[in-house]
Scaffold this motif. Structure first.
Motif, PDB file in Angstrom:
ATOM      1  N   THR A   1       0.833  -1.205   0.000  1.00  0.00           N
ATOM      2  CA  THR A   1       0.000   0.000   0.000  1.00  0.00           C
ATOM      3  C   THR A   1       0.865   1.250   0.000  1.00  0.00           C
ATOM      4  O   THR A   1       0.596   2.211  -0.732  1.00  0.00           O
ATOM      5  N   THR A   2       1.896   1.248   0.825  1.00  0.00           N
ATOM      6  CA  THR A   2       2.828   2.381   0.869  1.00  0.00           C
ATOM      7  C   THR A   2       3.402   2.663  -0.508  1.00  0.00           C
ATOM      8  O   THR A   2       3.441   3.807  -0.974  1.00  0.00           O
TER       9      THR A   2
ATOM     10  N   VAL B   1       0.688   4.115  -2.938  1.00  0.00           N
ATOM     11  CA  VAL B   1       0.339   5.505  -2.645  1.00  0.00           C
ATOM     12  C   VAL B   1       1.439   6.447  -3.104  1.00  0.00           C
ATOM     13  O   VAL B   1       1.188   7.496  -3.716  1.00  0.00           O
TER      14      VAL B   1
ATOM     15  N   VAL C   1      -6.257   6.226   7.745  1.00  0.00           N
ATOM     16  CA  VAL C   1      -5.649   5.594   6.572  1.00  0.00           C
ATOM     17  C   VAL C   1      -6.623   5.602   5.406  1.00  0.00           C
ATOM     18  O   VAL C   1      -6.302   6.042   4.292  1.00  0.00           O
TER      19      VAL C   1
ATOM     20  N   THR D   1      -7.530   9.401   4.252  1.00  0.00           N
ATOM     21  CA  THR D   1      -6.492  10.158   3.542  1.00  0.00           C
ATOM     22  C   THR D   1      -6.228   9.592   2.155  1.00  0.00           C
ATOM     23  O   THR D   1      -6.043  10.346   1.192  1.00  0.00           O
ATOM     24  N   ILE D   2      -6.223   8.264   2.022  1.00  0.00           N
ATOM     25  CA  ILE D   2      -5.989   7.669   0.706  1.00  0.00           C
ATOM     26  C   ILE D   2      -7.161   7.965  -0.229  1.00  0.00           C
ATOM     27  O   ILE D   2      -6.969   8.294  -1.413  1.00  0.00           O
TER      28      ILE D   2
ATOM     29  N   THR E   1       0.636  12.540   3.983  1.00  0.00           N
ATOM     30  CA  THR E   1      -0.069  11.830   5.048  1.00  0.00           C
ATOM     31  C   THR E   1       0.321  10.357   5.123  1.00  0.00           C
ATOM     32  O   THR E   1       0.081   9.695   6.130  1.00  0.00           O
ATOM     33  N   THR E   2       0.932   9.867   4.057  1.00  0.00           N
ATOM     34  CA  THR E   2       1.312   8.445   4.015  1.00  0.00           C
ATOM     35  C   THR E   2       2.319   8.084   5.092  1.00  0.00           C
ATOM     36  O   THR E   2       2.237   7.017   5.704  1.00  0.00           O
ATOM     37  N   THR E   3       3.281   8.968   5.352  1.00  0.00           N
ATOM     38  CA  THR E   3       4.370   8.614   6.263  1.00  0.00           C
ATOM     39  C   THR E   3       3.885   8.271   7.666  1.00  0.00           C
ATOM     40  O   THR E   3       4.133   7.152   8.150  1.00  0.00           O
TER      41      THR E   3
ATOM     42  N   THR F   1       0.806   7.699   8.789  1.00  0.00           N
ATOM     43  CA  THR F   1      -0.276   6.717   8.846  1.00  0.00           C
ATOM     44  C   THR F   1       0.211   5.307   8.524  1.00  0.00           C
ATOM     45  O   THR F   1      -0.099   4.351   9.244  1.00  0.00           O
ATOM     46  N   MET F   2       0.968   5.174   7.451  1.00  0.00           N
ATOM     47  CA  MET F   2       1.401   3.833   7.054  1.00  0.00           C
ATOM     48  C   MET F   2       2.478   3.287   7.995  1.00  0.00           C
ATOM     49  O   MET F   2       2.507   2.077   8.265  1.00  0.00           O
TER      50      MET F   2
ATOM     51  N   THR G   1      -5.926  -1.658   1.514  1.00  0.00           N
ATOM     52  CA  THR G   1      -6.153  -1.440   2.949  1.00  0.00           C
ATOM     53  C   THR G   1      -7.313  -2.279   3.466  1.00  0.00           C
ATOM     54  O   THR G   1      -7.315  -2.694   4.628  1.00  0.00           O
TER      55      THR G   1
END
Length: 394
Positions: free
Chosen positions: A203-204, A207, A263, A266-267, A300-302, A304-305, A366
């Motif tokens: 997922t990381t 994104v 998660v 934001t995605i 926002t990925t950093t 949250t993931m 997710t």
């Protein structure tokens, strides 16, 4: 301690893309083409992706403070080699040496961060330390290019070497002595191969591929499609960077309250904004709005993931976090490549649609991650076992 780690992450983050703005100078000085000089970026990325997990697993049993200092010294040595490189080959060697500390240090910084705060503040703490990377993109790289223009391309690497040594001294003063947890290599490998962990890593990467597909070609989109001048584009990129810094901090706080919802939200929001890029780019006013929204959501990925990964990694998270750091780089490379193919085919305006598809793919992943939609998605559940386990071995 968090401030010292944030500063150190800023220094390490500045190195990755610094040379991208210095390629013409490097090419002229070392007698290679600009395209060849650009491979110094590739060499660094490969060092992060390949060397990062290897260095992490080899050092997993070392005391944390000594490891942090050693990794920053390795980073300083790599940049010193770049500053003094008499040939293109030595420049590549310096880039590889510096890159070997990148993933391992960021992994260590994340783990030290989670172990220094209460479980309910993990997302915020990760976002704070990760903001060093956002600031590196916002200020570190442009300032480095300005230094290079005035004093030659070697000067920014010399400055970065000095900053790395200063950060090393700072960590030596503020980091508490801490032994490594008594984790075994096979436990770390077993953690990485767990289905939920693999899904988070995938997922990381998806994104970040979505973000990179648009961001890599954001400047030409704003000039060719929206009709902005180069000065206005520079201002808009600063707006993007400021939004990115703010968005990461906000996401960290939201993740502490409800990780699963943050998660997903934001995605989904990022995918929606990316889908609007082709339409919004046609008018200047709407382009400004979408750039700001894109910036707010891109980082926002950093927090949250990474928080989600820690939830599923349990008491052996070191290698998993390192691989997830590599997933960021793989995603960026993939997105840039995919965007390049579309631009070459005349699809500059439609990059956002392709990126939105990648974002929706990440959102689908997710839903497959074990426990994300249940009550176990609460961050406290996952990080409490990690921190308790860490405390047993300190």
């Amino acid at each position: 301690m968090l401030a010292a780690l944030t500063v150190s992450v800023f220094v390490v983050g500045t190195s990755e893309y610094l040379i991208a703005g210095l390629l013409p100078q490097v090419a002229d000085d070392l007698g290679v083409s600009v395209a060849t000089a650009g491979q110094a970026v590739t060499a660094y990325a490969l060092g992060v992706v390949i060397g990062g997990p290897a260095v992490t697993i080899l050092t997993v049993r070392l005391p944390r403070k000594g490891l942090a200092i050693g990794l920053l010294l390795l980073f300083a040595a790599g940049n010193a080699i770049c500053a003094l490189a008499p040939s293109y080959e030595m420049l590549l060697a310096g880039r590889v040496v510096a890159s070997l500390s990148h993933a391992a240090f960021l992994t260590l910084a994340m783990l030290l961060t989670t172990q220094s705060v209460a479980p309910e503040r993990t997302g915020t703490a990760i976002a704070t330390v990760a903001s060093g990377f956002a600031v590196a993109t916002l200020l570190g790289v442009p300032v480095g290019v300005l230094i290079g223009d005035g004093a030659g391309w070697r000067a920014p690497f010399a400055v970065l070497t000095g900053l790395a040594l200063a950060a090393t001294l700072l960590l030596a003063l503020v980091l508490p002595r801490q032994e490594a947890r008594e984790t075994r290599v096979r436990d770390e490998v077993r953690t990485v191969t767990r289905r939920p962990v693999l899904l988070v890593i995938a997922t990381t990467s998806l994104v970040m591929a979505a973000v990179a597909t648009v961001f890599t070609y954001l400047a030409p989109t704003l000039t060719r499609i929206s009709g902005f001048g180069t000065t206005a584009v520079s201002v808009l990129l600063l707006v993007y960077g400021a939004g990115s810094l703010l968005g990461g901090l906000i996401a960290g706080r939201l993740a502490d309250r409800s990780l699963g919802a943050t998660v997903r939200g934001t995605i989904a929001a990022l995918s929606g904004v990316l889908a609007l890029v082709p339409l919004a780019a046609g008018w200047k006013a709407s382009a400004v709005v979408v750039v700001l929204a894109f910036g707010l959501l891109a980082s926002t990925t950093t927090p949250t993931m990474q928080s989600l990964l820690l939830k599923h990694a349990g008491s052996a998270p070191t290698l998993a976090v390192a691989v997830n750091v590599c997933a960021f780089n793989i995603g960026i490379a993939t997105g840039s490549m995919a965007g390049g193919v579309m631009v070459a085919a005349g699809g500059l305006r439609w990059l956002g649609l392709a990126a939105a598809v990648l974002g929706l793919g990440a959102l689908a992943l997710t839903s497959m991650t074990e426990g994300l939609f249940g009550h176990r998605s609460d961050l406290n559940f996952g990080t409490r076992s990690l921190i308790i386990e860490a405390g047993r071995h300190e």
